[in-house]
Design an enzyme around this catalytic site. Structure first.
Site, PDB file in Angstrom:
ATOM      1  N   SER A  46      16.374  14.356  -4.353  1.00  0.00           N
ATOM      2  CA  SER A  46      16.334  13.212  -3.445  1.00  0.00           C
ATOM      3  C   SER A  46      14.954  13.103  -2.799  1.00  0.00           C
ATOM      4  O   SER A  46      13.964  12.968  -3.494  1.00  0.00           O
ATOM      5  CB  SER A  46      17.462  13.341  -2.415  1.00  0.00           C
ATOM      6  OG  SER A  46      17.674  12.131  -1.741  1.00  0.00           O
ATOM      7  N   ASP A 142      26.153   9.169  -8.971  1.00  0.00           N
ATOM      8  CA  ASP A 142      25.221   9.095  -7.839  1.00  0.00           C
ATOM      9  C   ASP A 142      25.329   7.717  -7.184  1.00  0.00           C
ATOM     10  O   ASP A 142      24.970   6.695  -7.772  1.00  0.00           O
ATOM     11  CB  ASP A 142      23.797   9.340  -8.322  1.00  0.00           C
ATOM     12  CG  ASP A 142      22.813   9.573  -7.182  1.00  0.00           C
ATOM     13  OD1 ASP A 142      23.017   8.996  -6.096  1.00  0.00           O
ATOM     14  OD2 ASP A 142      21.851  10.328  -7.378  1.00  0.00           O
ATOM     15  N   HIS A 179      25.349  12.432  -5.943  1.00  0.00           N
ATOM     16  CA  HIS A 179      23.988  12.638  -5.448  1.00  0.00           C
ATOM     17  C   HIS A 179      23.884  14.083  -4.968  1.00  0.00           C
ATOM     18  O   HIS A 179      24.332  14.413  -3.870  1.00  0.00           O
ATOM     19  CB  HIS A 179      23.703  11.661  -4.307  1.00  0.00           C
ATOM     20  CG  HIS A 179      22.280  11.677  -3.845  1.00  0.00           C
ATOM     21  ND1 HIS A 179      21.259  11.157  -4.606  1.00  0.00           N
ATOM     22  CD2 HIS A 179      21.711  12.150  -2.707  1.00  0.00           C
ATOM     23  CE1 HIS A 179      20.119  11.296  -3.954  1.00  0.00           C
ATOM     24  NE2 HIS A 179      20.368  11.897  -2.800  1.00  0.00           N
TER      25      HIS A 179
END
Length: 474
Positions: A46, A142, A179
């Site tokens: 991320s 995600d 995610h």
């Protein structure tokens, strides 16, 4: 001598204190090890993935591999001094908009920025990117970062790799993860997520050893990880030593960072450094040491002469405004485009940490080689629906390897020459069996081929408009 219950309690408490004392001690400065800086690598998830791209591009002269998990291309938020009004305007909107939800800005914008920064000397020459090993990952569940964003990161690297080096890149996009940084099933560890989750601590159990795949794509075949009691030590260090002349608060960095040092490295043997960057809300202040202890890097490091550096951000509700403890990929620190260069405040701090860890590196002499050696330990460590990640042990003196491929029962054909002991194959058919062999080229002479490695590609994930509810699949 007293031998009653009180004595037993005292002995037990002493044992506990001794066991935790290395971590209970006050953080100190990092020690230098016999680790060549040119063997260093970086990965992140991320915001950590965006920072890994920034750092790996800025310092491409010393970073040999980059792992990008749910991240996007260089300078995606397009932050520049002219974009800020009272410290807040377009960059954060771009970062949380098109750089997360997609589609991202035009790729040529990012390439032009990298080229310009290289031309001015603010980052290393972009030609270095041709030799980097790059792993990219996007989970089909995600719901935070959209697939086109990571696709753009892949296209950014493909541009600089060029046709002759595309095998340096491997892109996994067929795992049903949310995610997250993805790990194998770890039911004995509390607080980790199911495979499709999109929530803290953003570590999902998908039966997929992501840390091991990243490290092997960068370094080639490694020894099996230590799944038991680790032999090395986890050390806390004072990050303020490396943020100077700023204090850590001014850079939204935590006061304390962590580094895992295998016993072999502590004893002076030759080692390498991998930098592992957490994502937003994954810092020690938010989730404790879950990212540091439970993502799998340390198990691989323990048996493979790898030091793992875990720099830490910290949340900030004022200036700089960073309430979720993200890494700076939209210039929240100084509101200039230097955040993607060597002079970027957080990049400088991480580089200072890396410099400290590699300060005692011994000189490396190039090993002599013989063209009669075949690569060993050839293995397929991962497959997607259209690709495969193949690794092997390096051959002394080899500068190039020739990769051969065949389908399930057809003849082998040479498909690529590649530098370094890994190859990201692409353009394969889903749910199909393939075989690979590799030969080393030493002093211009091609040696014998390795034994075969065989694997089947995955199924193509079914279309799904609601990430987080998509089938997890294999």
């Amino acid at each position: 001598m007293r031998t009653g219950p009180l004595c037993c309690i005292t002995v037990a408490l002493t044992a506990v204190i001794m066991a935790i004392s290395p971590l209970a001690a006050e953080p100190v400065a990092l020690r230098g090890y016999n680790a060549a800086i040119g063997e260093s690598s970086i990965s992140g998830i991320s915001s950590g993935a965006f920072m890994a791209v920034q750092f790996g591009t800025a310092w491409s002269s010393v970073i040999k591999g980059v792992g990008v998990i749910a991240g996007g291309p260089y300078w995606c938020a397009k932050a520049d001094a002219d974009d800020f009004i009272n410290g807040f305007t377009l960059p954060i909107m771009t970062a949380t908009g098109s750089c997360m939800k997609g589609p991202p800005p035009d790729l040529n914008i990012f390439i032009a920025k990298a080229d310009a920064k290289a031309a001015s000397g603010d980052i290393d020459p972009v030609q270095n990117l041709r030799r980097q090993k790059v792993y990219l990952f996007h989970g089909t569940n995600d719901a935070v970062v959209a697939r086109p964003v990571t696709d753009a990161a892949a296209d950014f690297y493909r541009h600089y790799l060029g046709d002759g080096n595309l095998g340096n890149l491997y892109y996994q996009s067929a795992v049903g993860a949310g995610h997250s940084l993805v790990v194998e099933q770890k039911p004995q560890i509390n607080g980790l997520n199911g495979c499709a989750d999109n929530q803290g601590p953003f570590i999902d159990q998908c039966g997929y050893d992501q840390a091991g795949i990243v490290l092997q794509h960068i370094y080639g075949a490694l020894n099996p990880p230590n799944r038991g009691q680790l032999t090395g030590t986890m050390q806390r260090f004072d990050q303020s030593v490396y943020s100077k002349p700023d204090d850590t608060n001014a850079l939204s960095l935590g006061d304390t960072g962590f580094v895992y040092v295998p016993k072999d490295c502590a004893d002076g043997q030759a080692c390498r450094v991998h930098i592992a960057l957490h994502g937003c809300k994954q810092d020690a202040g938010d989730i404790g040491r879950k990212f540091i202890d439970d993502t799998g890097y340390n198990s691989w490091a323990d048996t493979n002469h790898l030091i793992v550096l875990y720099p830490q951000t910290a949340s900030s509700s004022f200036a700089p405004f960073n309430p979720q403890a993200c890494w700076d990929w939209w210039s929240y620190v100084n509101h200039e485009d230097s955040y993607v260069t060597k002079s970027g405040a957080q990049i400088k701090a991480i580089k200072a940490m890396l410099d400290a860890l590699t300060a005692n590196a011994a000189a490396i002499t190039a090993p002599a080689g013989s063209p009669d050696q075949a690569p060993t330990a050839l293995a397929v460590v991962d497959t997607s629906d259209t690709g495969a990640d193949i690794v092997w042990n390096p051959v002394k003196g080899a500068t190039v390897y020739r990769v051969w491929r065949a389908d399930a029962d057809g003849p082998f054909a040479a498909i690529s020459d590649i530098a370094g002991p890994s190859f990201g194959d692409s353009g394969l058919k889903p749910r199909s069996v393939y075989r690979w062999r590799v030969a080393a080229i030493v002093n211009g002479a091609e040696g014998p081929v390795s034994i075969e490695a065989t694997a089947s590609t995955r199924s193509t994930p079914a279309p799904c408009d609601s990430p987080g509810t998509c089938p997890v699949g294999r």
